[in-house]
Design an enzyme around this catalytic site. Structure first.
Site, PDB file in Angstrom:
ATOM      1  N   CYS A 110      45.811  64.614  45.816  1.00 31.14           N
ATOM      2  CA  CYS A 110      46.121  66.022  46.058  1.00 31.14           C
ATOM      3  C   CYS A 110      46.363  66.817  44.775  1.00 31.14           C
ATOM      4  O   CYS A 110      45.985  67.986  44.676  1.00 31.14           O
ATOM      5  CB  CYS A 110      47.309  66.154  47.006  1.00 31.14           C
ATOM      6  SG  CYS A 110      48.759  65.207  46.526  1.00 31.14           S
ATOM      7  N   ASP A 369      46.518  74.292  50.618  1.00 34.97           N
ATOM      8  CA  ASP A 369      46.903  72.904  50.874  1.00 34.97           C
ATOM      9  C   ASP A 369      45.693  71.980  50.762  1.00 34.97           C
ATOM     10  O   ASP A 369      44.729  72.131  51.513  1.00 34.97           O
ATOM     11  CB  ASP A 369      47.511  72.797  52.270  1.00 34.97           C
ATOM     12  CG  ASP A 369      48.186  71.468  52.518  1.00 34.97           C
ATOM     13  OD1 ASP A 369      48.124  70.595  51.632  1.00 34.97           O
ATOM     14  OD2 ASP A 369      48.782  71.299  53.596  1.00 34.97           O
ATOM     15  N   HIS A 371      45.765  68.815  51.479  1.00 36.80           N
ATOM     16  CA  HIS A 371      45.973  67.671  52.357  1.00 36.80           C
ATOM     17  C   HIS A 371      45.199  67.828  53.666  1.00 36.80           C
ATOM     18  O   HIS A 371      45.773  67.941  54.754  1.00 36.80           O
ATOM     19  CB  HIS A 371      47.462  67.491  52.650  1.00 36.80           C
ATOM     20  CG  HIS A 371      48.291  67.277  51.423  1.00 36.80           C
ATOM     21  ND1 HIS A 371      48.856  68.320  50.713  1.00 36.80           N
ATOM     22  CD2 HIS A 371      48.638  66.148  50.782  1.00 36.80           C
ATOM     23  CE1 HIS A 371      49.520  67.834  49.688  1.00 36.80           C
ATOM     24  NE2 HIS A 371      49.408  66.519  49.693  1.00 36.80           N
TER      25      HIS A 371
END
Length: 480
Positions: A110, A369, A371
């Site tokens: 990430c 994000d 993820h």
């Protein structure tokens, strides 16, 4: 025999972890992100307000659904601006990563993805400018219980079916447009086509293949020289140095006009940055590639990066904004940083969960994000789908949950631009904070390699001291 059996066990473990991460990160059960209509929203230097002049009742707006009928203020402009930022997330079914059998970065990559997003924003400023937005940004569908790849595939099939069923519209010869209108339309179309070409090439540099200039494979390979392997956790300071190396070693002629600089000891040495602006980068400058962007956006004044003896610089500053938690005294500092148009964002996030911060509203950060697991996209084709590289769904996080270890990025077009930036940032960093997050110094930094002779743990520390210094300190940073 035992070695072969051990390799088979490792391969099986890798596959099991990959399957688990793909299941964990491939589905988004997400509620809409709410934004107040009574407070301004800042997105990488752009100001937005969602409240219309005659709107006194509504207090919140959701900026995710693309099919809202009642839109107040300039919420659509914000949505289009946010969705135009390049979104880089976990991917699966990749070619094996360097020195490993991993075919996905789910669960560990990430911070690398967040760094890629920050770098992509710098390249957008370099080639397209801050006002650029993607023409298809508003057609993106919001994330729900379907994987992004599934919805993207459905849109692609629908688009192909529509194109097959439609026929070219005959020209209206009875009332031909004037020559001036034709010329104006042709010029606008040519400019839009050129920027879309830049956009597509820019995204391809971040493709998930060993040949991609700024792709995950290249970053992982460079991380090996810093003691990091595929599957390890990468901190924001290490990622800053990896990004710098990736930009400097990029072989594509389109990237010859830009380089990167990483601060030393939370100090930006102005002479070093100016030298980076002026020094031509060694590389295959004579190589030609027809699809490489030749220069920054044409609607800006002639920039230094377009000249043979100058280039733009991405300034990366690893900082620590507190001890175990971010010190509240730095909240306003972060807000002021994200309010600058030449800021390319901040990579950090929650502990072990990296995010790319791009803006804020009130006491909440707005972030992208990484993820979210998506399928591999072959960017070597000329018409690869772009939808999975853009996100329609902003997320918010309280400032109090921000991890104190982060890297701040800025884009400087030329030496003159840097002088202005350094003066403004010096004022930003010294307005209220007794201990500024970073400082600017005249002259050059000491000649030492930050990555030489250091353990991986020390490379994570953004406040790396020169061992040759004789000044004694009570610690590597000051806790307020």
């Amino acid at each position: 025999m035992e070695n072969k059996r051990s390799d088979e066990v490792d391969t099986l473990k890798t596959k099991l972890f990959s399957v688990w991460h793909n299941v964990k990160y491939s589905w988004a059960l997400k509620s809409k992100t709410s934004f107040s209509r009574n407070s301004p929203v800042l997105l990488l230097g752009k100001f937005y307000h969602f409240k219309a002049e005659d709107d006194d009742s509504a207090t919140e707006a959701c900026c995710e659904a693309a099919d809202e009928d009642s839109v107040m203020g300039n919420i659509e402009a914000f949505r289009k601006d946010f969705a135009s930022r390049v979104w880089l997330t976990y991917r699966e079914e990749l070619p094996p990563l360097p020195s490993s059998t991993l075919t996905s970065d789910c669960g560990w990559g990430c911070m690398l993805r967040a760094g890629q997003m920050m770098l992509a924003q710098a390249l957008i400023l370099h080639f397209l400018g801050r006002d650029w937005t993607w023409s298809e940004a508003m057609s993106l569908q919001s994330l729900d219980t379907e994987t992004w790849t599934t919805t993207a595939a459905k849109r692609l099939v629908a688009s192909l079916e529509a194109s097959l069923q439609s026929s070219p519209r005959p020209s209206d010869e009875g009332s031909p447009p004037t020559h001036q209108a034709q010329a104006r339309g042709s010029a606008e179309e040519a400019e839009a086509h050129l920027k879309e070409m830049y956009h597509r090439i820019l995204v391809s540099w971040f493709g998930d293949s060993p040949s991609a200039q700024l792709g995950l494979h290249r970053l992982v390979r460079m991380g090996l020289t810093m003691g990091k392997q595929a599957g390890d956790w990468y901190g924001p300071a290490v990622v800053a140095h990896i990004l710098k190396q990736a930009v400097e070693e990029a072989m594509d002629p389109g990237l010859a006009g830009i380089t990167a600089y990483v601060s030393q000891d939370c100090t930006v040495y102005s002479a070093d940055v100016i030298d980076s602006h002026r020094a031509p980068r060694a590389g295959p400058a004579s190589a030609e590639r027809s699809d490489a962007p030749p220069s920054p956006q044409s609607d800006q004044p002639a920039s230094a990066s377009a000249l043979s003896d100058s280039r733009a610089v991405i300034v990366l500053i690893p900082v620590r904004l507190g001890g175990e938690k971010t010190n509240p005294d730095y909240f306003n500092f972060v807000k002021r940083i994200l309010s600058l148009e030449y800021c390319i964002g901040i990579i950090g996030g929650k502990p072990k969960q990296a995010c790319y911060f791009v803006g804020f509203q009130d006491d909440s950060l707005i972030y992208m994000d990484p993820h979210y697991c998506q399928s591999f996209v072959d960017v070597s084709t000329s018409d690869f789908p772009l939808q999975s590289y853009h996100c329609p769904s902003p997320k918010k996080m309280p400032f109090s949950r921000m991890d104190p270890s982060c890297t701040i990025g800025f884009y400087s077009r030329d030496a003159q631009d840097y002088e202005r930036i350094s003066q403004e940032l010096s004022k930003v960093g010294s307005t209220r904070e007794k201990y500024p997050a970073f400082t600017f110094m005249q002259g050059h930094g000491r000649d030492y390699d930050l990555s030489a002779g250091l353990t991986s743990e020390k490379r994570e520390w953004p406040f790396i001291r020169d061992p040759r210094r004789t000044v004694t300190t009570t610690g590597d940073f000051v806790l307020l």
